[in-house]
Write a protein that holds these residues in place. Sequence first.
Motif, short mmCIF file in Angstrom:
data_model
loop_
_atom_site.label_atom_id
_atom_site.label_comp_id
_atom_site.label_asym_id
_atom_site.label_seq_id
_atom_site.Cartn_x
_atom_site.Cartn_y
_atom_site.Cartn_z
N LEU A 12 0.83 -1.21 0.00
CA LEU A 12 0.00 0.00 0.00
C LEU A 12 0.87 1.26 0.00
N VAL A 13 1.92 1.26 0.81
CA VAL A 13 2.83 2.41 0.88
C VAL A 13 3.52 2.64 -0.47
N LYS A 14 4.05 1.58 -1.05
CA LYS A 14 4.74 1.71 -2.33
C LYS A 14 3.82 2.23 -3.43
N ARG A 15 2.60 1.67 -3.50
CA ARG A 15 1.63 2.14 -4.51
C ARG A 15 1.27 3.60 -4.29
N GLY A 16 1.12 3.98 -3.04
CA GLY A 16 0.77 5.36 -2.72
C GLY A 16 1.86 6.33 -3.06
N ILE A 17 3.09 5.98 -2.71
CA ILE A 17 4.20 6.89 -3.00
C ILE A 17 4.42 7.01 -4.50
N ASN A 18 4.39 5.89 -5.20
CA ASN A 18 4.60 5.93 -6.65
C ASN A 18 3.41 6.54 -7.39
N GLY A 19 2.20 6.30 -6.90
CA GLY A 19 1.01 6.72 -7.62
C GLY A 19 0.47 8.08 -7.22
N LEU A 33 3.77 7.99 6.34
CA LEU A 33 3.53 6.67 6.92
C LEU A 33 2.31 6.68 7.84
N ALA A 34 2.08 7.76 8.56
CA ALA A 34 0.89 7.87 9.41
C ALA A 34 -0.38 7.83 8.56
N GLU A 35 -0.34 8.49 7.41
CA GLU A 35 -1.51 8.47 6.51
C GLU A 35 -1.78 7.06 6.01
N PHE A 36 -0.72 6.37 5.58
CA PHE A 36 -0.92 5.01 5.07
C PHE A 36 -1.29 4.04 6.18
N GLU A 37 -0.82 4.28 7.38
CA GLU A 37 -1.23 3.46 8.52
C GLU A 37 -2.74 3.63 8.76
N PHE A 38 -3.20 4.87 8.71
CA PHE A 38 -4.63 5.15 8.86
C PHE A 38 -5.43 4.41 7.79
N ARG A 39 -4.99 4.50 6.56
CA ARG A 39 -5.70 3.84 5.46
C ARG A 39 -5.71 2.32 5.64
N TYR A 40 -4.54 1.77 6.00
CA TYR A 40 -4.43 0.32 6.13
C TYR A 40 -5.30 -0.20 7.27
N ARG A 42 -7.95 0.92 8.34
CA ARG A 42 -9.38 1.09 8.04
C ARG A 42 -9.71 0.59 6.63
N ARG A 43 -8.98 -0.37 6.16
CA ARG A 43 -9.14 -0.86 4.79
C ARG A 43 -10.44 -1.62 4.59
N GLU A 44 -11.08 -2.09 5.65
CA GLU A 44 -12.31 -2.86 5.53
C GLU A 44 -13.56 -1.98 5.40
N ILE A 45 -13.42 -0.68 5.63
CA ILE A 45 -14.59 0.20 5.55
C ILE A 45 -14.57 0.96 4.22
N ARG A 50 -14.32 6.12 5.79
CA ARG A 50 -12.94 6.49 6.12
C ARG A 50 -12.77 8.01 6.09
N THR A 51 -13.37 8.67 5.12
CA THR A 51 -13.31 10.13 5.05
C THR A 51 -14.01 10.76 6.24
N SER A 52 -15.17 10.23 6.57
CA SER A 52 -15.92 10.73 7.72
C SER A 52 -15.12 10.56 9.01
N THR A 53 -14.46 9.43 9.17
CA THR A 53 -13.63 9.17 10.35
C THR A 53 -12.49 10.17 10.43
N ALA A 54 -11.84 10.44 9.31
CA ALA A 54 -10.73 11.40 9.29
C ALA A 54 -11.19 12.80 9.64
N ILE A 55 -12.34 13.20 9.11
CA ILE A 55 -12.86 14.54 9.40
C ILE A 55 -13.22 14.66 10.88
N LEU A 56 -13.89 13.65 11.41
CA LEU A 56 -14.26 13.68 12.83
C LEU A 56 -13.02 13.69 13.73
N ALA A 57 -11.96 12.98 13.35
CA ALA A 57 -10.73 12.94 14.15
C ALA A 57 -10.01 14.29 14.14
#
Length: 71
Positions: A12-19, A33-40, A42-45, A50-57
């Motif tokens: 996920l990190v490699k795809r994100g950095i390259n893409g 890395l903190a962003e990709f940790e958050f994404r990983y 919460r990958r099941e939602i 995920r956007t709503s969770t980030a905004i609320l946080a």
Amino acid sequence: MHSNTIEGFFSLVKRGINGIYHSVSKEHLHRYLAEFEFRYNRREISDRQRTSTAILASQGKRLMYKECINA
């Protein structure tokens, strides 16, 4: 934690950095890395949840540009 879990995270990190970012600086690597940790973690939602969770946080927090460039 299994090797597949770690491989999935780094994939996920490699795809994100390259893409998305194309390159990252060492200075801000912990933020990427903190962003990709958050994404990983919460990958099941859905993206919507995920956007709503980030905004609320972020509620009640303030990121100043000066703090970001001096970190």
